[in-house]
Enzyme design. Sequence first.
Site, PDB file in Angstrom:
ATOM      1  N   PRO A  14       7.925  11.370   0.938  1.00  0.00           N
ATOM      2  CA  PRO A  14       8.879  12.187   1.867  1.00  0.00           C
ATOM      3  C   PRO A  14       8.448  13.259   2.461  1.00  0.00           C
ATOM      4  CG  PRO A  14       9.991  11.283  -0.026  1.00  0.00           C
ATOM      5  CD  PRO A  14       8.498  10.952  -0.224  1.00  0.00           C
TER       6      PRO A  14
ATOM      7  N   ALA B 128       5.089  14.002   2.320  1.00  0.00           N
ATOM      8  CA  ALA B 128       3.423  13.994   2.608  1.00  0.00           C
ATOM      9  C   ALA B 128       3.352  12.616   3.423  1.00  0.00           C
ATOM     10  CB  ALA B 128       2.742  13.731   1.297  1.00  0.00           C
TER      11      ALA B 128
ATOM     12  N   GLU C 105      -0.227   4.464   9.792  1.00  0.00           N
ATOM     13  CA  GLU C 105      -1.746   4.556   9.691  1.00  0.00           C
ATOM     14  C   GLU C 105      -2.177   5.706  10.463  1.00  0.00           C
ATOM     15  OE1 GLU C 105      -3.817   1.106   8.859  1.00  0.00           O
ATOM     16  OE2 GLU C 105      -2.053  -0.114   8.681  1.00  0.00           O
TER      17      GLU C 105
ATOM     18  N   GLU D  30      -1.294  11.789  17.323  1.00  0.00           N
ATOM     19  CA  GLU D  30      -1.743  13.205  17.134  1.00  0.00           C
ATOM     20  C   GLU D  30      -2.787  13.333  15.931  1.00  0.00           C
ATOM     21  OE1 GLU D  30       1.229  12.238  17.377  1.00  0.00           O
ATOM     22  OE2 GLU D  30       2.022  12.998  19.172  1.00  0.00           O
TER      23      GLU D  30
ATOM     24  N   ILE E  35       7.311   2.159   2.597  1.00  0.00           N
ATOM     25  CA  ILE E  35       6.432   1.415   1.898  1.00  0.00           C
ATOM     26  C   ILE E  35       6.549   0.062   2.255  1.00  0.00           C
ATOM     27  CG2 ILE E  35       5.102   0.338  -0.137  1.00  0.00           C
ATOM     28  CD1 ILE E  35       4.635   3.531   0.529  1.00  0.00           C
TER      29      ILE E  35
ATOM     30  N   GLY F  15      16.831  -6.792  34.238  1.00  0.00           N
ATOM     31  CA  GLY F  15      17.854  -6.629  33.241  1.00  0.00           C
ATOM     32  C   GLY F  15      17.371  -7.512  31.964  1.00  0.00           C
TER      33      GLY F  15
ATOM     34  N   GLN G  61       9.992  -3.667  32.611  1.00  0.00           N
ATOM     35  CA  GLN G  61      10.547  -2.943  34.029  1.00  0.00           C
ATOM     36  C   GLN G  61      10.543  -4.302  34.943  1.00  0.00           C
ATOM     37  OE1 GLN G  61      11.707   0.106  34.206  1.00  0.00           O
ATOM     38  NE2 GLN G  61      12.041   0.079  36.397  1.00  0.00           N
TER      39      GLN G  61
ATOM     40  N   PHE H 287       0.892  -1.291   0.114  1.00  0.00           N
ATOM     41  CA  PHE H 287      -0.164  -0.085  -0.105  1.00  0.00           C
ATOM     42  C   PHE H 287       0.787   1.019  -0.020  1.00  0.00           C
ATOM     43  CE2 PHE H 287      -2.142   3.129   2.846  1.00  0.00           C
ATOM     44  CZ  PHE H 287      -3.582   3.055   2.078  1.00  0.00           C
TER      45      PHE H 287
ATOM     46  N   GLN I  97       2.726  -5.082  46.899  1.00  0.00           N
ATOM     47  CA  GLN I  97       1.677  -4.399  46.333  1.00  0.00           C
ATOM     48  C   GLN I  97       1.782  -3.399  44.866  1.00  0.00           C
ATOM     49  OE1 GLN I  97      -0.461  -2.395  49.769  1.00  0.00           O
ATOM     50  NE2 GLN I  97      -1.683  -4.298  50.133  1.00  0.00           N
TER      51      GLN I  97
HETATM   52  C1  LIG Z   1       7.451   0.900  10.221  1.00  0.00           C
HETATM   53  C2  LIG Z   1       6.615   1.588   9.213  1.00  0.00           C
HETATM   54  C3  LIG Z   1       5.762   1.147   8.165  1.00  0.00           C
HETATM   55  C4  LIG Z   1       5.216   2.078   7.189  1.00  0.00           C
HETATM   56  N1  LIG Z   1       4.298   1.658   6.217  1.00  0.00           N
HETATM   57  C5  LIG Z   1       3.626   2.078   5.382  1.00  0.00           C
HETATM   58  C6  LIG Z   1       2.993   1.473   4.225  1.00  0.00           C
HETATM   59  O1  LIG Z   1       2.868   0.497   3.942  1.00  0.00           O
HETATM   60  N2  LIG Z   1       2.409   2.583   3.312  1.00  0.00           N
HETATM   61  C7  LIG Z   1       2.574   3.965   3.575  1.00  0.00           C
HETATM   62  O2  LIG Z   1       2.007   4.449   2.677  1.00  0.00           O
HETATM   63  N3  LIG Z   1       3.113   4.372   4.481  1.00  0.00           N
HETATM   64  C8  LIG Z   1       3.616   3.649   5.568  1.00  0.00           C
HETATM   65  N4  LIG Z   1       4.344   4.185   6.702  1.00  0.00           N
HETATM   66  C9  LIG Z   1       4.551   5.666   6.852  1.00  0.00           C
HETATM   67  C10 LIG Z   1       3.452   6.138   7.912  1.00  0.00           C
HETATM   68  O3  LIG Z   1       2.121   6.093   7.549  1.00  0.00           O
HETATM   69  C11 LIG Z   1       3.962   7.582   8.228  1.00  0.00           C
HETATM   70  O4  LIG Z   1       5.371   7.429   8.891  1.00  0.00           O
HETATM   71  C12 LIG Z   1       3.169   8.314   9.141  1.00  0.00           C
HETATM   72  O5  LIG Z   1       1.708   8.872   8.614  1.00  0.00           O
HETATM   73  C13 LIG Z   1       3.589   9.698   9.667  1.00  0.00           C
HETATM   74  O6  LIG Z   1       4.244  10.512   8.525  1.00  0.00           O
HETATM   75  P1  LIG Z   1       5.841  10.899   8.642  1.00  0.00           P
HETATM   76  O7  LIG Z   1       6.517   9.796   8.838  1.00  0.00           O
HETATM   77  O8  LIG Z   1       6.063  11.709   7.193  1.00  0.00           O
HETATM   78  O9  LIG Z   1       5.471  11.889   9.885  1.00  0.00           O
HETATM   79  P2  LIG Z   1       5.261  13.314   9.893  1.00  0.00           P
HETATM   80  O10 LIG Z   1       3.839  13.452   9.144  1.00  0.00           O
HETATM   81  O11 LIG Z   1       6.467  14.349   9.741  1.00  0.00           O
HETATM   82  O12 LIG Z   1       5.032  13.583  11.506  1.00  0.00           O
HETATM   83  C14 LIG Z   1       5.820  13.619  12.507  1.00  0.00           C
HETATM   84  C15 LIG Z   1       5.130  13.423  13.752  1.00  0.00           C
HETATM   85  O13 LIG Z   1       4.393  14.825  13.513  1.00  0.00           O
HETATM   86  C16 LIG Z   1       3.479  14.590  14.704  1.00  0.00           C
HETATM   87  N5  LIG Z   1       2.049  15.367  14.090  1.00  0.00           N
HETATM   88  C17 LIG Z   1       1.578  14.898  12.955  1.00  0.00           C
HETATM   89  N6  LIG Z   1       0.495  15.765  12.560  1.00  0.00           N
HETATM   90  C18 LIG Z   1       0.443  16.648  13.479  1.00  0.00           C
HETATM   91  C19 LIG Z   1      -0.397  17.769  14.143  1.00  0.00           C
HETATM   92  N7  LIG Z   1      -1.418  17.754  13.151  1.00  0.00           N
HETATM   93  N8  LIG Z   1      -0.195  18.192  15.172  1.00  0.00           N
HETATM   94  C20 LIG Z   1       0.614  18.040  16.053  1.00  0.00           C
HETATM   95  N9  LIG Z   1       1.651  17.147  15.702  1.00  0.00           N
HETATM   96  C21 LIG Z   1       1.452  16.342  14.644  1.00  0.00           C
HETATM   97  C22 LIG Z   1       3.118  13.195  15.112  1.00  0.00           C
HETATM   98  O14 LIG Z   1       3.518  13.012  16.308  1.00  0.00           O
HETATM   99  C23 LIG Z   1       4.075  12.416  13.891  1.00  0.00           C
HETATM  100  O15 LIG Z   1       4.401  11.483  14.251  1.00  0.00           O
HETATM  101  C24 LIG Z   1       5.015   3.443   7.399  1.00  0.00           C
HETATM  102  C25 LIG Z   1       5.641   3.817   8.596  1.00  0.00           C
HETATM  103  C26 LIG Z   1       6.549   3.130   9.375  1.00  0.00           C
HETATM  104  C27 LIG Z   1       7.222   3.784  10.634  1.00  0.00           C
END
Ligand SMILES: Cc1cc2nc3c(=O)[nH]c(=O)nc-3n(C[C@H](O)[C@H](O)[C@H](O)COP(=O)(O)OP(=O)(O)OC[C@H]3O[C@@H](n4cnc5c(N)ncnc54)[C@H](O)[C@@H]3O)c2cc1C
Length: 389
Positions: A130, A132, A363, A367, A159, A340, A336, A125, A279
Amino acid sequence: MADKSYLEWPFFERRHAELAAVLDDWAAKNVRGLHGPDVDADCRHLVRLLGDAGWLGHAIAADGGPIDTRAICLIRETLARHNGLADFAFAMQGLGSGAISLFGSAAQRERYLPRVARGEAIAAFALSEPDAGSDVAAMACSARPEEDAYVLDGEKTWISNGGIADFYVVFARTGEAPGARGISAFIVDAGTPGFEIAGRIEVIAPHPLARLHFSGCRIPAAQRIGDAGQGFKVAMATLDVFRTSVAAAALGFARRAFEEALAHATQRRMFGQVLADFQLTQARLAQMATQIDAGALLTYRAAWQRDRGMKVTKEAAMAKMTATESAQQVIDAAVQMFGGLGVTSGHPAEQLYREIRALRIYEGATEVQQLIIARELLREAAVTSGETP
Ligand SMILES: Cc1cc2nc3c(=O)[nH]c(=O)nc-3n(C[C@H](O)[C@H](O)[C@H](O)COP(=O)(O)OP(=O)(O)OC[C@H]3O[C@@H](n4cnc5c(N)ncnc54)[C@H](O)[C@@H]3O)c2cc1C
């Protein structure tokens, strides 16, 4: 022995409890502890294994029927309890083909879904870029219509299954309108000229993960899923199903951590008694169990609601946010309790600690889920008060 009493909750039908019990046995025998040095090979093997055993049939909408969200969630929860990579393999077959299940033409469904269900075709999917990630509407990857084809140019990143997938559901800007309304969804087969894997990404819980590059990549117009300009809707509807299942996977990780921690706490001797006699430990166990149940209630409410044909945007976001955030806390508490041992490489608590982290980001980060919940609440309030939403 894990507590299965939640399967008696009214969200489930008899067949769901039976499915979970059979899968639990199967997973204990077939995927628990299955880890080799090559994560891609493991993943391919797991997809085949899950396909041969018939589990992947639940990840798709077979024969035009509906997707059974509760079954998907129970399968993910159960697999995650036994093996994070098995959960990943199952989830990606569903997420990668979800747009075809929900919006695909008869020809697309026939061409891809049976092979996905048998584990013969690996799905991916491709939404994120980078620049978006959270802000999907900032997508730059483009698909230019040209006679009876589209030409794709741009990049995708993060991806899952990148490099091992046989096809990718790719979202690209077709420009019918600005922002989210000018995006369409396409199926791109691996090996299509102009499409290449630009690089692999290594993460703390190893999975196949890559950057994709499209340069003049020409695909037949018949590979578009749904109408032109409807790609954002396609992506969000797919996420409405699979976001709830991310919550279920988090639940599986949390349940495993709790089982491990409970067993340890009742055996580890110190100060003349066992850890569970203190406890402070009891309070922690109580909190862990309550967090798990709260996450489970929200998860299965969202799944049940979706299976009844109700809108679940808010409920899926609540489930994903709560289950992933609390699973992180439950797993941290388990680490925790192990002292260790909990941070020793390869220990179940250490593995879970690495596995859970990305679920709070992908996904839709926590936030983003908060924003979705608030937007829906405000919309509901506006409708109730008679204002235009
Ligand atoms: C292991 C892994 C697997 C993935 N697999 C897929 C895949 O199969 N297909 C795919 O299309 N994508 C995939 N992704 C991408 C994933 O969906 C994105 O990493 C995610 O949507 C966040 O986008 P970004 O990394 O660009 O972070 P950014 O958009 O830069 O966001 C960084 C951080 O900013 C904060 N943030 C975001 N919006 C707001 C807001 N409005 N207000 C305040 N804080 C905010 C959040 O803490 C967020 O984590 C994957 C990511 C990972 C780590």
